[in-house]
Design a protein around this motif. Sequence first.
Motif, PDB file in Angstrom:
ATOM      1  N   ILE A  76       5.365  80.469  60.914  1.00 32.76           N
ATOM      2  CA  ILE A  76       4.194  81.362  60.876  1.00 32.76           C
ATOM      3  C   ILE A  76       3.963  82.072  59.595  1.00 32.76           C
ATOM      4  O   ILE A  76       2.898  82.255  59.296  1.00 32.76           O
ATOM      5  CB  ILE A  76       4.322  82.524  62.294  1.00 32.76           C
ATOM      6  N   ILE A  81       0.659  82.677  56.741  1.00 33.07           N
ATOM      7  CA  ILE A  81       0.322  83.891  56.579  1.00 33.07           C
ATOM      8  C   ILE A  81       0.369  84.360  55.067  1.00 33.07           C
ATOM      9  O   ILE A  81      -0.812  84.866  54.475  1.00 33.07           O
ATOM     10  CB  ILE A  81       0.922  85.124  57.436  1.00 33.07           C
ATOM     11  N   LEU A 140      -2.230  82.507  53.042  1.00 35.95           N
ATOM     12  CA  LEU A 140      -3.754  83.241  53.402  1.00 35.95           C
ATOM     13  C   LEU A 140      -3.794  84.732  52.511  1.00 35.95           C
ATOM     14  O   LEU A 140      -4.899  84.779  51.979  1.00 35.95           O
ATOM     15  CB  LEU A 140      -3.739  83.578  54.833  1.00 35.95           C
ATOM     16  N   LEU A 141      -2.748  85.386  52.619  1.00 38.67           N
ATOM     17  CA  LEU A 141      -2.796  86.606  51.970  1.00 38.67           C
ATOM     18  C   LEU A 141      -3.089  86.069  50.559  1.00 38.67           C
ATOM     19  O   LEU A 141      -3.707  87.026  49.643  1.00 38.67           O
ATOM     20  CB  LEU A 141      -1.275  87.339  52.063  1.00 38.67           C
ATOM     21  N   ALA A 183      -6.353  85.282  49.864  1.00 42.80           N
ATOM     22  CA  ALA A 183      -7.406  86.448  49.777  1.00 42.80           C
ATOM     23  C   ALA A 183      -7.340  87.300  48.466  1.00 42.80           C
ATOM     24  O   ALA A 183      -8.380  87.487  47.968  1.00 42.80           O
ATOM     25  CB  ALA A 183      -7.119  87.226  51.101  1.00 42.80           C
ATOM     26  N   ALA A 184      -6.034  87.177  48.033  1.00 45.78           N
ATOM     27  CA  ALA A 184      -5.966  88.036  46.768  1.00 45.78           C
ATOM     28  C   ALA A 184      -6.698  87.265  45.883  1.00 45.78           C
ATOM     29  O   ALA A 184      -7.455  88.056  44.756  1.00 45.78           O
ATOM     30  CB  ALA A 184      -4.565  88.217  46.484  1.00 45.78           C
ATOM     31  N   LEU A 202     -10.461  87.829  45.647  1.00 50.93           N
ATOM     32  CA  LEU A 202     -10.950  88.953  45.488  1.00 50.93           C
ATOM     33  C   LEU A 202     -10.882  88.957  43.770  1.00 50.93           C
ATOM     34  O   LEU A 202     -11.727  89.535  43.204  1.00 50.93           O
ATOM     35  CB  LEU A 202      -9.972  89.932  45.864  1.00 50.93           C
ATOM     36  N   LEU A 203     -10.132  88.322  43.230  1.00 45.25           N
ATOM     37  CA  LEU A 203      -9.783  88.641  41.724  1.00 45.25           C
ATOM     38  C   LEU A 203     -10.830  87.771  41.228  1.00 45.25           C
ATOM     39  O   LEU A 203     -11.328  87.814  40.214  1.00 45.25           O
ATOM     40  CB  LEU A 203      -8.282  87.964  41.286  1.00 45.25           C
TER      41      LEU A 203
END
Lengths: 249, 301
Positions: B31, B35, B38-39, B42-43, B46-47
């Motif tokens: 798991i 994750i 995904l983290l 996401a980072a 955003l960048l």
Amino acid sequence: MTSNDFLFGVIPYAVALLALIVTVLRWKMHQFTVSSLSSQLLESRKLYWGSVPFHWGLSIILTFHILALVVPRGFEIWNGSPLRLYLLEITGLALGFWALFGISALIYRRYSEPRIRKVTSKMDIVVLAVVAVQIITGVWIALGYRWGSYWGTAVFVPYMWSLFRFQPNPDLVEALPWVLKTHALAFFVFLGIFPFTRLVHIITLPLQYIGRPWQKVVANRTPSIPDFEPNTTGGDRPPVVVGAQHKSN
Amino acid sequence: MSPQTEPDAGRPRPKHEKTDRRGRRRAVIPILVPILLLLGSAALSLLASPTPVEAQDNNAQGAQLFNANCASCHQAGGIGIPGTFPPLAGNERAADPAYVADVIQNGLTGPLTVDGVDYDSAMPAIGALSGADLDAVVNYVVGIASVEQPSAPATPVDEPIVGDLARGRDLFRGSERLGNSGPACAACHTAGSVSNLGGSSLGPDLTNVLDTLGGEAGFIGWMANPPSPTMAPLFEDKPLSDQEIADLASYLNDTPNQDQPSGPDRLLLAALGGLVILIGGMAFFWRGMRQTYVELLRSKR
């Protein structure tokens, strides 16, 4: 991306996802472990002075944190009168002190009782540390940055709603004092460790007890306790009733 | 995977903590990988996202940022308010880009003279301006400062709005809500004897704020468009009316003469009193919870 964007824009989603997925998996695959494994039978006196203030203090305060997220307007109207504001804040701070007293007693109990030390896992210590940080920073904020119930609705609730709307706006919290940020970050840590620790017992609130028919627990043999004297007055011995109303004849 | 950790097939086996923990660890590793992925994504997203303000026309952007962040005090076009906020238009000092950038980033407090008029107030650092935005505003300010201004006639003053001290106090406390539902001042600030235990201590104490901002006129200019990074987003969509600002100015004009309440001490004492009641109450309730199983049985015989 700044560190503030990462801590308050990315981490909340990562920990929420982690908490959700792992909790569901733990429930599905290892349901028996979804518990806090009570140690009340090993030691109950110190537990009482720790557990009751800790759980009641925190539950009430947590409820009001959630209420402020749901009805911030209500809090603003309530706090418009100084007297009502002081009533709310003094009660909250007293409950915070009570919870702090409770967690101190629980930490002391965990270290001073050999039986409890034996059943303490590493994650139990992590949980105590994270929750202690939460309570200490909470009390600190209540004293040092007064009227959190008032500014919280203006400064912090919009940030939380930006998370719920999936349009995170970490800029809203960037200028806040570090104690406030620590308080919020400690909650994200709490959420992240939730499914890996005894904290999962929070989702096992036994609500079905409310509607369930009552049960009477009756012991069917005399317990072998040294100075336990059986009823010698003759007649039917009344049943030993544990944890329920006992009517003696 | 050793055979000892596997439950025997066909035989019901009580779930044991140790085997369960191992099982849990095995379940968690697969798991964690998605994750973490995904983290990371996401980072990255955003960048990769473009900065919100694209530099198109530096001058137009500078003017827009000036109006949003500076014009509440220095007025549109930077003509200033004589005696309260110095003009920037035609101001030699403001023609130096390094000086302007320094003042925006660090603020400026103390006496200074522009065009023979004395000023003595405080400008906060405008934290909202940095990078390309800062350059654009500096360019704009240097532009208006370098142009020789015809002596601007003092802007004709409209009928002055008279503030109501009592209403100002109610608005400050929040017992009367602001028209556009903005948060009350006392949510973050205290001032004078606003109430018995004082207002909030999150933001600065506003008792002497009129001195700092250069009197009521300065306060009115500041409140029309608050440049502080915490206040700007709060009042962006919920501006105060002119009458509300005048009422608050009237109240804040009076606060230096008021007694300061001793909030923190009394708050601490009251809460400690509550703690004593709570712990004292515990001695009388839930007596059963303090007993061991043995004591419980003894008491029931």
